[in-house]
Design a protein around this motif. Sequence first.
Motif, PDB file in Angstrom:
ATOM      1  N   THR A  94       9.704   6.644  -5.736  1.00 22.61           N
ATOM      2  CA  THR A  94       8.648   7.576  -5.800  1.00 22.61           C
ATOM      3  C   THR A  94       7.982   7.830  -7.191  1.00 22.61           C
ATOM      4  O   THR A  94       8.902   7.687  -8.012  1.00 22.61           O
ATOM      5  N   HIS A 151       0.051  15.919   1.160  1.00 21.69           N
ATOM      6  CA  HIS A 151      -0.882  14.841   1.206  1.00 21.69           C
ATOM      7  C   HIS A 151      -0.384  13.189   1.624  1.00 21.69           C
ATOM      8  O   HIS A 151      -1.225  12.432   1.744  1.00 21.69           O
ATOM      9  N   LEU A 152       0.938  13.206   1.750  1.00 18.84           N
ATOM     10  CA  LEU A 152       1.357  11.988   2.020  1.00 18.84           C
ATOM     11  C   LEU A 152       0.915  11.580   3.366  1.00 18.84           C
ATOM     12  O   LEU A 152       0.447  10.288   3.715  1.00 18.84           O
ATOM     13  N   LEU A 209       0.812  -1.090   0.124  1.00 15.39           N
ATOM     14  CA  LEU A 209       0.197   0.095   0.082  1.00 15.39           C
ATOM     15  C   LEU A 209       1.047   1.312  -0.041  1.00 15.39           C
ATOM     16  O   LEU A 209       0.498   2.189  -0.680  1.00 15.39           O
ATOM     17  N   THR A 210       1.881   1.282   0.851  1.00 14.46           N
ATOM     18  CA  THR A 210       2.726   2.312   0.773  1.00 14.46           C
ATOM     19  C   THR A 210       3.537   2.520  -0.376  1.00 14.46           C
ATOM     20  O   THR A 210       3.747   3.672  -0.985  1.00 14.46           O
ATOM     21  N   ASN A 212       2.348   1.906  -3.422  1.00 16.27           N
ATOM     22  CA  ASN A 212       1.479   2.270  -4.224  1.00 16.27           C
ATOM     23  C   ASN A 212       1.071   3.851  -3.983  1.00 16.27           C
ATOM     24  O   ASN A 212       1.012   4.755  -5.050  1.00 16.27           O
ATOM     25  N   THR A 213       1.257   4.255  -2.854  1.00 15.32           N
ATOM     26  CA  THR A 213       1.112   5.721  -2.326  1.00 15.32           C
ATOM     27  C   THR A 213       2.315   6.630  -2.988  1.00 15.32           C
ATOM     28  O   THR A 213       1.819   7.704  -3.313  1.00 15.32           O
ATOM     29  N   GLN A 237       2.398   7.336  -6.529  1.00 21.13           N
ATOM     30  CA  GLN A 237       1.302   8.176  -7.360  1.00 21.13           C
ATOM     31  C   GLN A 237       1.822   9.591  -6.822  1.00 21.13           C
ATOM     32  O   GLN A 237       0.979  10.698  -7.353  1.00 21.13           O
ATOM     33  N   SER A 270      -2.874  10.422   3.522  1.00 18.86           N
ATOM     34  CA  SER A 270      -2.872   9.091   2.831  1.00 18.86           C
ATOM     35  C   SER A 270      -2.593   8.151   3.604  1.00 18.86           C
ATOM     36  O   SER A 270      -3.365   6.838   3.881  1.00 18.86           O
ATOM     37  N   MET A 271      -1.391   8.191   4.254  1.00 12.48           N
ATOM     38  CA  MET A 271      -1.081   7.189   5.386  1.00 12.48           C
ATOM     39  C   MET A 271      -1.714   7.049   6.394  1.00 12.48           C
ATOM     40  O   MET A 271      -1.963   5.995   6.915  1.00 12.48           O
ATOM     41  N   SER A 287      -4.886   4.783   5.684  1.00 17.71           N
ATOM     42  CA  SER A 287      -4.335   3.618   5.440  1.00 17.71           C
ATOM     43  C   SER A 287      -4.162   2.884   6.523  1.00 17.71           C
ATOM     44  O   SER A 287      -4.523   1.577   6.678  1.00 17.71           O
TER      45      SER A 287
END
Length: 462
Positions: free
Chosen positions: A140, A70-71, A54-55, A57-58, A61, A74-75, A78
């Motif tokens: 990244t 926005h990190l 998941l990380t 994929n984040t 993006q 998002s984290m 999740s």
Amino acid sequence: MRLNSRSSITRRLTLLFVIASSLVLLALGLVIASSVEKHFEEQDMAVLTGKMDLTRNTLAQLKSIDELAHLHHSMDNSLVGHHGLEVLVLSPQHEVMFATANAGFPLDLVLASAAKGPTHPALWKLGALTYRGIAAELPTGLRADSKVTVAVATDIAHHQAFMASFLQTLWLFVAGAAVLTGVLGWAVARRGLAPLRAMRDQTQAVTAQRLSHRLPVDSVPVELAELAQSLNDMLARLEEAFLRLSDFSSDIAHELRTPVSNLMTQTQVALSRSRSAEEYRTILESNAEECEHMARMISDMLLLAKADNGLVVPHRETLQLATEALALFDYYDAVADEKGVQLRLEGYAPVNADRLMLRRALGNLLSNAVRHSSENSVIYLRIQSTPEAVLIRLENTGEAISSENLARIFDRFYRVDPARQRSSEGSGLGLAITRSIVVAHGGTISVTSMDGVTTFTIALPV
């Protein structure tokens, strides 16, 4: 554990049961504990790998520096509902870009785990807590060469608590099982060894007056049947030896009583009144004859006692049997002529033996043959050499000997005549001495008596 050689079999079996069962339970418990620990690790790795993906994929993006803000959002989203899960994101310069509340892991441990890759979990200590975590360098979306270090870890306190409780229960169960196994093992050993105690009770019934008692072989387990049979065979040998010893003692008393009685009677008669010198001389000569007879008997008994204990050692030399036999023929010719008996020799062979002992053995057989041969008969002494032994056969014609008497003919003081009268037939030790001499030379002796022909056969090894 070292057991005393004198400790009881029940105690030994009980201890062996306890040790064996404890080792098996411990091995089983360790296998189960290892399996449970492996299962927990697989569960943790499933969660950690999912969060790592998941990380990844984040981070992939991210298109600009502005999106780094926005990190965090998002984290945080999740990680909703994942208690005990910690995430740490480090910039290429190893600066903290994102970290959960308890993600203060040592930088060197995180970097070391990242170098190994996310497939190798590690245990990280953070105060009193222990985490299982993985780390990896992830790209990244900013630049192709822009990579950050991500560490994901989960608290395994609940796993450790479960394993501690499991191991405590395991040790208590092993201890209880050892005690229970000891009790059951003692009971099983006691029951299994009951036939041995029964055999002990049976053997206690054996006394000098009850040597005929035997152990029941059919009623004991198969493992003890051979032991019971061996004990019965031993009792049979002891009974036979005891009977022979009793007979031997009776025979000694019988044989010595007659000459001692004769000596006492003649001495008392001589002392009853005054006698001439010639009468005293006659009485002393008779007493001397009785003393010589007792001396020979005692000497023969001493020889037999030495032979029974392996103390008779022949002084071996190479002899010609025919020469020794002819020398004995010259000695017994006069006695044989009185009965019209002829002595004949057939064959010859060398033998390695003691001259005096061999002459005594053959002399006893010749004396016995001449005494019991029919008048005007022939005594044959045949010598035959074989690759294994030298055979000496002495045949005489006379009254046949019954099978019952043949079985005991080599016994001490045994005479075919049931009256056992002491006369010119000797003391009854001649054949016993002959057998002892032959055995001392490593040979065998046997006798057969059929159709009036009695044959003694001596086999001496080459």
